[in-house]
Design an enzyme around this catalytic site. Structure first.
Site, PDB file in Angstrom:
ATOM      1  N   ARG A  45       0.868  -1.185   0.000  1.00  0.00           N
ATOM      2  CA  ARG A  45       0.000   0.000   0.000  1.00  0.00           C
ATOM      3  C   ARG A  45       0.898   1.225   0.000  1.00  0.00           C
ATOM      4  O   ARG A  45       1.687   1.409   0.925  1.00  0.00           O
ATOM      5  CB  ARG A  45      -0.855  -0.043   1.267  1.00  0.00           C
ATOM      6  CG  ARG A  45      -1.752   1.131   1.522  1.00  0.00           C
ATOM      7  CD  ARG A  45      -2.516   0.872   2.825  1.00  0.00           C
ATOM      8  NE  ARG A  45      -3.647   1.766   2.985  1.00  0.00           N
ATOM      9  CZ  ARG A  45      -3.622   2.857   3.728  1.00  0.00           C
ATOM     10  NH1 ARG A  45      -2.525   3.215   4.371  1.00  0.00           N
ATOM     11  NH2 ARG A  45      -4.706   3.614   3.842  1.00  0.00           N
ATOM     12  N   SER A 113     -12.769  -3.474  -0.834  1.00  0.00           N
ATOM     13  CA  SER A 113     -13.063  -2.947   0.508  1.00  0.00           C
ATOM     14  C   SER A 113     -14.548  -2.698   0.649  1.00  0.00           C
ATOM     15  O   SER A 113     -15.161  -2.063  -0.212  1.00  0.00           O
ATOM     16  CB  SER A 113     -12.379  -1.590   0.718  1.00  0.00           C
ATOM     17  OG  SER A 113     -11.006  -1.735   0.866  1.00  0.00           O
ATOM     18  N   LYS A 142      -5.961   5.183   9.182  1.00  0.00           N
ATOM     19  CA  LYS A 142      -6.643   5.710   7.996  1.00  0.00           C
ATOM     20  C   LYS A 142      -7.917   6.419   8.437  1.00  0.00           C
ATOM     21  O   LYS A 142      -8.665   5.881   9.258  1.00  0.00           O
ATOM     22  CB  LYS A 142      -6.987   4.544   7.055  1.00  0.00           C
ATOM     23  CG  LYS A 142      -7.799   4.956   5.839  1.00  0.00           C
ATOM     24  CD  LYS A 142      -8.079   3.767   4.939  1.00  0.00           C
ATOM     25  CE  LYS A 142      -8.994   4.178   3.801  1.00  0.00           C
ATOM     26  NZ  LYS A 142      -9.203   3.094   2.839  1.00  0.00           N
TER      27      LYS A 142
HETATM   28  N1  TZP Z   1      -8.899   0.326   5.727  1.00  0.00           N
HETATM   29  C1  TZP Z   1      -9.821   0.330   6.681  1.00  0.00           C
HETATM   30  S1  TZP Z   1      -9.164   0.598   8.219  1.00  0.00           S
HETATM   31  C2  TZP Z   1      -7.583   0.682   7.558  1.00  0.00           C
HETATM   32  C3  TZP Z   1      -7.641   0.521   6.186  1.00  0.00           C
HETATM   33  C4  TZP Z   1      -6.497   0.554   5.272  1.00  0.00           C
HETATM   34  C5  TZP Z   1      -6.380   0.920   8.383  1.00  0.00           C
HETATM   35  C6  TZP Z   1      -5.992  -0.283   9.177  1.00  0.00           C
HETATM   36  O1  TZP Z   1      -4.829  -0.020   9.921  1.00  0.00           O
HETATM   37  P1  TZP Z   1      -4.615  -0.524  11.402  1.00  0.00           P
HETATM   38  O2  TZP Z   1      -3.356   0.180  11.849  1.00  0.00           O
HETATM   39  O3  TZP Z   1      -4.423  -2.010  11.353  1.00  0.00           O
HETATM   40  O4  TZP Z   1      -5.818  -0.098  12.205  1.00  0.00           O
END
Ligand code: TZP
Ligand code: MG
Length: 213
Positions: A45, A113, A142
């Site tokens: 990513r 997603s 995010k």
């Molecule tokens: N999509 C939904 S939540 C997220 C993404 C890319 C972030 C997930 O990161 P983390 O640090 O595991 O909560």
């Protein structure tokens, strides 16, 4: 060669390598740690990287993942997924629609997603190979624009779709067992893994939790 990907069950842990989240370590150092820890499904990513740099990183990642028999998914970019010979691509709701992506990706894996029941069913109907579902819990990695979806919604999604579910968002070593128990095939984790002092050790501990179920 890596294995043909679409028909395989996802492993219980889905790591996401994001060069912005490596805590000062080089991306390749972190990648090697992930692979040494036993990751068999990895998403690359890179939200802000120019395409040429992303491709270069994707090629390095492809070479190393192949040598560890780890499948590689590229986030967002069908073009980079194809150019680096990844096993698949992961698409958000705002990315290239599945129908168009499928024409380009052929038999490679496409993940989508999702954040709600309708999106999950739709992704399955149009031919996604797996869905991402989340954010499960609060996350600062995010800005998703969605509140925490929670375990009850994950259970309902599990009943509604048959394709694999990769849960994401705020998942850690401390809560990952609940995610599997609620029906997710796999848990996608960014910060709890990439932020660990010893990444390989963190992965081994998480995989051991799954083994103990
Ligand atoms: N999509 C939904 S939540 C997220 C993404 C890319 C972030 C997930 O990161 P983390 O640090 O595991 O909560
Ligand atoms: Mg995306």
């Amino acid at each position: 060669m890596s294995q043909p990907s679409r028909r395989l069950e996802p492993p219980p842990l889905y790591a996401i390598l994001d060069p912005e989240q490596t805590k000062g370590r080089t991306t390749e150092t972190v990648l090697r740690e992930l692979l040494e820890g036993g990751i068999k499904l990895l998403q690359l990513r890179a939200k802000v990287m120019p395409a040429g740099d992303f491709l270069q990183l994707a090629r390095v990642t492809r070479r190393l993942t192949r040598s560890y028999d780890c499948r590689l998914i590229v986030n967002d970019r069908v073009d980079i997924a194809l150019a680096c010979e990844a096993d698949g691509v992961h698409l958000g709701q705002e990315d290239l629609p599945l129908h168009a992506s499928r024409k380009l990706m052929g038999d490679k894996m496409i993940g989508v997603s999702t954040h709600a029941m309708e999106q999950a069913k739709e992704a399955e109907d149009v031919g996604a190979d797996y869905i991402g579902f989340g954010p499960m819990f609060g996350t600062t990695t995010k800005a998703t624009g969605y509140s925490a979806r929670g375990l009850e919604m994950l259970r309902r999604i599990r009943e509604a779709v048959t394709i694999p579910i990769v849960a994401i968002g705020g998942i850690t070593e401390a809560n990952v067992v609940e995610i599997w128990q609620a029906g997710a095939d796999s848990a996608a984790i960014i910060s709890d893994i990439l932020g660990a002092d010893d990444i390989a050790d963190k992965i081994k501990r998480i995989l051991a939790l799954q083994q103990a179920l």
